[in-house]
Write an enzyme that holds these catalytic residues in place. Structure first.
Site, PDB file in Angstrom:
ATOM      1  CG  HIS A 100      -5.498  -1.289  -1.379  1.00  0.00           C
ATOM      2  ND1 HIS A 100      -5.026  -2.484  -0.880  1.00  0.00           N
ATOM      3  CD2 HIS A 100      -4.872  -0.301  -0.668  1.00  0.00           C
ATOM      4  CE1 HIS A 100      -4.170  -2.234   0.104  1.00  0.00           C
ATOM      5  NE2 HIS A 100      -4.057  -0.931   0.239  1.00  0.00           N
ATOM      6  CB  SER A 106      -0.978  -0.045   1.180  1.00  0.00           C
ATOM      7  OG  SER A 106      -2.008   0.895   1.030  1.00  0.00           O
TER       8      SER A 106
END
Length: 243
Positions: free
Chosen positions: A170, A134
């Site tokens: 994501h 991330s």
């Protein structure tokens, strides 16, 4: 032991639920460690949780994972002060640097304040394998999409730029990610770049894309590029399953 060339594995994964611990090292992170080519000793893995404010619970979870995985573990924290006096020397002595998720804007600000950004480039050039999830994926790129500023995603454009691409994380699990990433590339705010579904990573050798990897069946990475007329083309990449 340095990798044979600068290496980054940027992911939207790398951890899985643990059997005896909260989390366990996932196939993507294990692959990043394998890329360091360590033999005959435990691999040295340094963990940075800057993006979540060096949360003690996250650091504790890392040590639990690392013990099970057989790593020679350490961490660098910057809140409320660096826990290591010689940050440069410590990071350059690692086989792998693993960066956690959270606020990529906060991570980049703290790294610049403490000079960690320059050390990361030096570590990368010297063959320390860089990996992360991330925020710990976006940071190596020129920028990407982030919730660092609030629930409505915004662009981040001051990444380290070790590779000349943007990064979308994501991509399949947060509904704002895909359309905003494409719009920012189409508008020229971000350069063309690579996006990853949850459980997927993109491997760079030097500053070039090498391959896409997944630890989850059915998930993939994508290359999103701006066309000459300002349009956007998304290409699903062949993504190798690792276990």
């Amino acid at each position: 032991m340095p990798a044979d060339e600068p290496t980054i594995l940027a992911t939207s994964g790398g951890i899985v639920p643990g059997a005896r611990t909260r989390w366990s090292v996932g196939p993507l992170t294990r692959h990043a460690v394998d890329l360091a080519g360590v033999n005959g000793r435990a691999p040295r893995v340094c963990f940075l949780a800057t993006a979540c404010g060096d949360a003690p619970s996250v650091i504790r979870d890392f040590y639990d994972m690392a013990q099970v995985a057989g790593f020679r573990a350490s961490h660098l924290q910057l809140f409320t002060m660096p826990n290591i006096e010689d940050v440069r020397g410590h990071l350059l002595a690692q086989d792998v640097i693993w960066v956690w998720g959270g606020s990529v804007a906060g991570l980049l600000a703290m790294w610049e304040l403490h000079g960690v950004d320059q050390v990361m480039r030096e570590a990368w050039e010297s063959g320390v394998v860089l990996t992360g999830v991330s925020a710990g994926s976006i940071c190596w790129h020129t920028g990407g999409t982030t919730d660092s500023f609030g629930p409505d995603l915004r662009p981040i454009t001051n990444g380290l730029g070790l590779v000349p691409f943007s990064n979308g994380v994501h991509y399949d699990s947060e509904e704002q990610r895909r359309p905003l990433f494409q719009k920012l590339i189409g508008d020229g705010v971000l350069p063309s770049g690579y996006a990853t579904d949850d459980g997927v990573g993109v491997l760079y050798r030097g500053s070039s894309f090498a391959e896409a990897l997944t630890e989850t069946d059915g998930k993939a990475a994508y290359f999103v590029e701006r066309t000459a007329d300002g349009g956007v083309v998304e290409t699903r990449l062949a993504t190798r399953r690792i276990r």
